[in-house]
Enzyme design. Structure first.
Site, PDB file in Angstrom:
ATOM      1  N   CYS B  37       0.807  -1.219   0.000  1.00 18.94           N
ATOM      2  CA  CYS B  37       0.000   0.000   0.000  1.00 18.94           C
ATOM      3  C   CYS B  37       0.832   1.257   0.000  1.00 18.94           C
ATOM      4  CB  CYS B  37      -0.909   0.003   1.224  1.00 18.94           C
ATOM      5  SG  CYS B  37       0.058  -0.072   2.739  1.00 18.94           S
ATOM      6  N   CYS B 107      -0.684  -4.808   7.651  1.00 23.59           N
ATOM      7  CA  CYS B 107      -0.479  -3.639   8.502  1.00 23.59           C
ATOM      8  C   CYS B 107       0.181  -4.060   9.816  1.00 23.59           C
ATOM      9  CB  CYS B 107      -1.805  -2.938   8.783  1.00 23.59           C
ATOM     10  SG  CYS B 107      -2.919  -2.862   7.360  1.00 23.59           S
TER      11      CYS B 107
HETATM   12  S1  FES Z   1      -3.217  -0.285   4.462  1.00 26.74           S
HETATM   13 FE1  FES Z   1      -1.150   0.286   4.487  1.00 26.74          FE
HETATM   14  S2  FES Z   1      -0.469  -0.369   6.387  1.00 26.74           S
HETATM   15 FE2  FES Z   1      -2.567  -0.732   6.436  1.00 26.74          FE
END
Ligand code: FES
Lengths: 202, 140
Positions: B37, B107
């Site tokens: 992400c 995450c």
């Molecule tokens: S979506 Fe990037 S760390 Fe959670």
């Protein structure tokens, strides 16, 4: 049936999107529900299924980044799982995990985020720090250039991949795959940076 | 958004946000990122050289709510632990504690990575890299 197969295409990345579009319209007509109105329910269902598959395939293949991600997926690479797997492997081996992107990019990403936060806070207090704004403009130009450069890198890798597919060179295919993964990872940081810097400058 | 109460709590009242002196030999800094992400996290620990106990921990995360909650929780957990104990914390512990859904696992992995990277940095600074040659080879 893969998205490439639907379009009778080889699993390659360099793609003539105009031809793809034409083919998409042609196939869309072939599977159009109206043409199956008098057919059996089974055939109708099949046509509906095909046309939704066709839509997904078209949307995925026409976008070069999604096309690349899709191809890597077909090649068994789980882009979403790589970090989790690398951590598990390092834990088992009792080693420190190597970060998937170069440390200097992480540093830069972190620093920029700190600046953005500062700017947001300054804005809330009612002042707009001119120097900070300048820094952010510079950062924006820098990251946008990096993002463009990574696009070029990716395009060159598509050629390497396609050439390796043609010649059946597995070693070259693997090398291209690894580099594509690395480039896509780098892009996810750059994309966030450009997005955040734009939001802060608004 | 179906965040659990614990995530919301850490997100709204993050513990130990901040910075420790990066140049101190007692401080280890881990800067890590999630390629999925593009989010980044920095976690720092301050270790008592005599006892090897982590006396303080700070974090700063630019990422989603789960990443913020994971790193906040990680700083709480490492405080008071020895370095060796802190190394046993794994992302699955964090997932359980915060009731993270499968899409948010990466995450929590970020938080585990950050703990390990901070400890690795501290070890390097304190010359225990020879004891663990693996660290030296991947530290660049
Ligand atoms: S979506 Fe990037 S760390 Fe959670």
């Amino acid at each position: 049936m893969t998205y490439f197969e639907i379009f009778h295409l080889p699993p390659k990345l360099g793609l003539d999107t105009a031809a793809l579009e034409k083919q998409f319209y042609k196939l869309s007509r072939e599977y159009h529900p109206d043409r199956f109105a008098s057919k059996s329910v089974e055939e109708q269902n099949k046509a509906t299924e095909m046309s939704s598959l066709l839509n997904d395939a078209y949307r995925t293949l026409k976008d070069p980044i999604r096309r690349t991600e899709y191809l890597l997926e077909l090649e068994g690479i789980e882009l979403e799982e790589q970090s989790v797997k690398a951590t598990a492997a390092a834990r088992e081996a009792g080693k420190e995990k190597k970060q998937i992107v170069p440390p200097d990019l992480l540093e830069e990403a972190f620093e920029l985020n700190m600046q953005l936060e500062e700017m947001k806070m300054a804005k809330q207090m009612g002042d707009d720090d001119l120097q900070l704004r300048k820094d952010l403009e510079a950062a924006k130009a820098n990251f946008t250039a990096m993002l463009d450069a990574s696009q070029k890198t990716l395009e060159a890798l598509w050629q390497s991949w396609d050439a390796a597919v043609d010649s059946g060179d597995d070693g070259a295919k693997d090398a291209a795959k690894d580099e594509m993964v690395a480039t896509l990872n780098r892009r996810s940081y750059l994309r966030n940076l450009v997005r955040d810097v734009n939001a802060a400058l608004e | 958004m179906a965040y659990s109460d614990k995530v919301v709590d850490h997100y709204e009242n993050p513990r130990n946000v901040g910075t420790l002196d990066k140049s101190s030999t007692e401080v280890g800094t881990g800067l890590v990122g999630a390629p999925e992400c593009g989010d980044v996290m920095r976690l720092q620990i301050k270790v008592n050289p005599e006892t090897q106990v982590i006396e303080d921990a700070k974090f700063k995360t630019f990422g989603c709510g789960s990443a913020i909650a994971s790193s906040s929780l990680a700083t709480e957990w490492v405080k008071g632990k020895t370095v060796a104990e802190a190394l046993t914390i794994s992302n699955t512990d964090i997932v359980k504690e915060l009731a993270l859904p499968p899409v948010k696992i990466h995450c929590s992995v970020l938080a585990e990575d950050a703990i390990r990277a901070a400890i690795g940095d501290w070890k390097k600074k304190n010359g225990s890299a020879e004891a663990e040659p693996a660290l030296a080879s991947v530290s660049v």
